[in-house]
Design an enzyme around this catalytic site. Structure first.
Site, PDB file in Angstrom:
ATOM      1  N   SER A  86      51.088  27.678  28.394  1.00  0.00           N
ATOM      2  CA  SER A  86      51.735  26.449  28.861  1.00  0.00           C
ATOM      3  C   SER A  86      51.237  25.242  28.049  1.00  0.00           C
ATOM      4  O   SER A  86      51.414  25.212  26.835  1.00  0.00           O
ATOM      5  CB  SER A  86      51.503  26.290  30.359  1.00  0.00           C
ATOM      6  OG  SER A  86      52.420  25.395  30.939  1.00  0.00           O
ATOM      7  N   ASP A 177      44.622  10.304  37.045  1.00  0.00           N
ATOM      8  CA  ASP A 177      45.269   9.048  36.631  1.00  0.00           C
ATOM      9  C   ASP A 177      45.689   9.092  35.169  1.00  0.00           C
ATOM     10  O   ASP A 177      46.819   8.732  34.822  1.00  0.00           O
ATOM     11  CB  ASP A 177      44.325   7.866  36.868  1.00  0.00           C
ATOM     12  CG  ASP A 177      44.062   7.611  38.348  1.00  0.00           C
ATOM     13  OD1 ASP A 177      44.889   8.047  39.180  1.00  0.00           O
ATOM     14  OD2 ASP A 177      43.035   6.993  38.663  1.00  0.00           O
ATOM     15  N   HIS A 235      56.124  32.122  35.212  1.00  0.00           N
ATOM     16  CA  HIS A 235      55.404  31.271  34.258  1.00  0.00           C
ATOM     17  C   HIS A 235      53.938  31.677  34.139  1.00  0.00           C
ATOM     18  O   HIS A 235      53.351  31.591  33.060  1.00  0.00           O
ATOM     19  CB  HIS A 235      55.515  29.814  34.709  1.00  0.00           C
ATOM     20  CG  HIS A 235      54.874  28.845  33.769  1.00  0.00           C
ATOM     21  ND1 HIS A 235      55.241  28.756  32.442  1.00  0.00           N
ATOM     22  CD2 HIS A 235      53.880  27.920  33.957  1.00  0.00           C
ATOM     23  CE1 HIS A 235      54.520  27.807  31.847  1.00  0.00           C
ATOM     24  NE2 HIS A 235      53.679  27.309  32.742  1.00  0.00           N
TER      25      HIS A 235
END
Length: 256
Positions: A86, A177, A235
């Site tokens: 990924s 963040d 996946h």
């Protein structure tokens, strides 16, 4: 950037570096690394902003590929087989496209060299909601996360990133963040000069990450690529079909 890592296997064996996906860590591949270590010197890396590696809001593929090169330089690894899943697959591709001399063979797990739409927004919202609640109970954290992430296995995977602070309140060890604010960089396609070495792209049959429409793009950047479909896998192919995944990857690494 000094990346955290997990190593297993003889230092005299050929090097194999494994790179996890978004929200993952080196520990995701520990069980498979033990198997690979019978033939290879295996290193599982924590990408920047993940696991125990440092945080930095630069999440570009160039920066993350440079981290891997720095790790290889620091540990005296001139070349290695590179395996990435990924997001880790995109980092591995970027490494191949910009530093082909450092790679023997390339294995990419269920990702293509294309720009993907934003599809992690709800996960980020859930991570932020858990943080804002300042919880000391994993059960309560999972209950909040369940409002945003319906699949139990994905919730449990995300919760491997939960750590307690000195006040016993749970927070995330990943740079939530920084990853959220710079997600557009993570969605981009890796770029560079086509990699002419041997590569294997493994797609999950039940996943929509690598569609047949992406095959031409893969072949343009990786002209020697083998594209293989792992039957019955989604996946998370290395976790869903570990025996088949290991057999396939070892066959590729050992041939020729």
């Amino acid at each position: 950037m000094k990346l955290n890592s997990y190593h297993i296997g003889s230092a005299d064996a050929p090097a194999l570096i494994i790179i996890h996906g978004l929200f993952g860590s080196a520990s995701n591949f520990r069980s498979l690394a033990k198997i690979y270590s019978e033939d290879f010197s295996v290193t599982c890396l924590d990408l920047r902003n993940h696991g125990a590696s440092p945080h930095d809001d630069d999440v570009s593929f160039d920066a993350m590929a440079a981290d891997v090169v720095e790790f290889m330089d620091d540990h005296g690894i001139p070349r290695a087989h590179i395996m990435g899943h990924s997001l880790g697959g995109k980092v591995a591709m970027q490494l191949a496209l910009t530093h082909p001399d450092r790679i023997d063979k390339l294995i990419i797990g269920d990702i293509a060299p294309i720009t993907y739409p934003h599809h992690h927004d709800r996960i980020f919202e859930g991570l932020q909601a858990v943080r804002a609640a300042r919880l000391t109970s994993r059960k309560e954290a999972e209950a909040i996360l369940a409002e945003y992430v319906q699949i139990p296995q994905v919730r449990l995977f995300l919760m491997t990133n939960m750590v307690r602070g000195e006040d016993q309140v749970f927070d995330w060890r990943i740079n939530v963040d920084g990853l959220q604010q710079n997600y557009a960089e993570l969605a981009k396609a890796p770029t560079g000069t086509p990699f002419t070495g041997k590569s294997c792209f493994i797609r999950g049959e039940m996943s929509d990450y690598v569609k047949e429409t992406t095959y031409d793009v893969i072949k343009q950047l990786f002209p020697q690529a083998e594209i293989v479909t792992l039957k019955g896998a989604g996946h998370w192919l290395h976790a869903e079909k570990p025996q088949e995944y290991v057999r396939l990857t070892l066959d590729f690494l050992k041939k020729d």
